[in-house]
Motif scaffolding. Structure first.
Motif: not given
Lengths: 364, 364
Positions: B146-147, B150-151, B154, B76, B81
């Motif tokens: 985790v989102d 967003e991950l 990225r 991460a 993230v």
């Protein structure tokens, strides 16, 4: 007054579009809306159902709606959209719901309206997709339904073809001879028509407090292979909650609609979606197997008495707003009323009760 | 084998993206996907929860997931993230649900895992948004979340920056030295990595019957003012149905997930949405006041034993598929396994059980 006028129509929902298209035959029309055809009209179910929508004490609305319903076949033909003519079923789930329908049937009979009372089994014989927990109902043969989105797309095209100028700016206020825009500019005109739905009140002082937003959620479903499709439009009372189901020929099923008095909040809420799904499944047990394609919310334009405001506010300023749950149904007669007023002619008698002057009298 | 290779990664979900990004540090990588990052990964909840997901008989998966979870903080950070570290609550509604959680707690204790059993009131003290009908539960401190979106965004950026070539064509088959495309062309390579999720089986004969689509519906909600927000990720058993709730720092709440063995049908169904909403409301009574922003469905890649397939099918052909409910969790270790195999090194010991050779042995 029958000469060619410059007219600005504020608002491009089904009302503004119908009015602008009608007026464009004789006048120079500008339609002012940053996003035409995407407001309450876009999420509406498309029931044209003055009879199943009627309620004791709202006889003026029933008469106005019935007059507009009579115009619908010709209007639909001119627009080029098909109508669904299978009629509407009003369905009751529990005994209190059945009592409400009995009361409605008595009321309609006293007004000389044709309704047929049916038991649950008789309703299921008429439409096998209906569920076994429906206690009783009415069949109302005259009510119609229309695909709202097809209608709106066609109205936009027709208005454009008829010469309506689409202006994507926003109105801030309407006064005789001009519409003031939010960017400070003004748009001169001979007549302005306020058709901005729930947003109409802010545009003219005479409308203050007369139109308010009433949020409604609506779901769009899709029939899947193997499911027995619903044939009739159904308006159901499920433990005193209203839910309607509008099947469309292409396999779409529209479920509506919640009602909230929550200002301009237009977010789809979990509780509303849950209620619509759970209540509609009582009516249509096959619902669980439908695809869910859209959850949306819109803001209806509620008026104080559920009648729209159709008429003159002052010289050069007309209003056509406050249609609440009846915007689609009342679009043809609204266009007729506005057209008559612009031409200096008398509007249809059935629209007299919708004159906004009724509130001015109340205020005095 | 440690020299620079031409590698084609087939599939751009979280697995394909993680693998491609990792390999791009040392190799020339092409990622083949018409629509990267929009498959099952895009609708996933983002729980990184090997412990609350565990089940007696699936010890290999627990070990693999735990190993990957250990890699997550560094992964991460490298991706950039944030992780949610509040831990997961497992909640039981009825007595049968509570018995299942007790069994799970005993199982985890026997494997030396840290879990804390709590009564309903203790759970509500830990997270006041939880409802009074929760009977009992477990708190698992180590699980993360985790989102996912967003991950994924990225990972796409990082892969591009690292030199991965995104090719929008579709693969039809993978063989040593080449990926055959649906348009008939072939893409030569030293190594091909099949990371096509539920679509992997069709790409290589050795995968036939080993990976199948498992549809899941998932809802995205938004907390509204006045609602007590949920603080922990919750995995609940509601009358034997599974539902999870993953709150995100920005106010999003992800609800999942249904499971259907229905082939490649990926339509959102009314029954699934209704179950998720009704079950989640038992867990979180404030749910009705949340906004509903999205209903979506994805196709997980189910394997025969719920373990993914990580390894070599034949020289030059690797597989990284069948991650089922654990694609996000297992992304870091999957990238590590593939990277080791490409380099001719031994993969981590915890991944040995995931070698696809286990099925070849069964077949013999």
């Amino acid at each position: 007054m029958s000469s060619r006028q410059r007219i600005v129509v504020v608002g491009g929902g089904v009302i503004g579009l119908s009015v602008a298209w009608r007026l464009a035959a004789s006048h120079e029309v500008t339609l002012l809306d940053p996003t035409p055809a995407v407001g309450a009209s876009w999420v509406a179910g498309g029931m044209l159902a003055p009879v199943t929508e009627s309620w004791p004490g709202e006889e003026d609305l029933l008469d106005l709606g019935s007059a507009s319903l009579e115009s619908w076949p010709a209007f639909a033909e001119a627009v080029g959209v098909p109508l669904q003519t299978e009629g509407t079923i009003a369905a009751a789930l529990d005994s209190a719901d059945a009592a409400v329908l009995d009361m409605l049937a008595d009321h309609l009979a006293s007004r000389g309206r044709e309704v047929r009372r049916l038991t649950g089994p008789e309703l299921r014989a008429a439409d096998p997709a209906l569920g076994p927990s429906i206690r009783s109902g009415l069949i109302v043969p005259g009510d119609l339904a229309v695909d709202t989105r097809e209608l709106l797309r066609r109205l936009v095209d027709l208005a454009r073809e008829a010469g309506v100028a689409f202006d994507p700016r926003s109105a801030a206020a309407v006064r005789p001879g001009a519409v003031v825009l939010t960017d400070g500019a003004t748009l001169g005109c001979d007549t302005a028509v306020i058709a901005a739905g729930a947003w109409s009140s802010a545009l003219h002082s005479a409308l203050e407090g007369l139109v308010r937003p009433v949020k409604g959620e609506i779901l769009r479903l899709r029939v899947r292979p193997g499911v027995v499709p619903l044939r009739h439009t159904v308006r159901a009372l499920v433990e005193s909650r209203h839910v309607y189901l509008v099947p469309r020929p292409g396999g779409e099923l529209v479920l509506g609609a919640t009602q909230y008095e929550a200002g301009f909040d237009d977010e789809v809420i979990v509780g509303g979606v849950r209620d619509l799904l759970v209540d509609a499944e009582r009516v249509l047990p096959g619902l669980a197997e439908y695809g869910l394609t859209e959850c949306a919310a819109g803001l209806r334009a509620g008026s104080l008495d559920n009648l729209p405001l159709l008429g003159r506010l002052e010289p050069g300023v007309l209003v056509a707003a406050g249609h609440h749950r009846n915007g689609l149904l009342l679009a043809p007669i609204t266009a007729e009323v506005v057209n008559a007023l612009v031409a200096g002619e008398d509007p249809p008698a059935s629209a007299a009760a919708a004159d906004p002057a009724r509130h001015a009298r109340t205020k005095r």
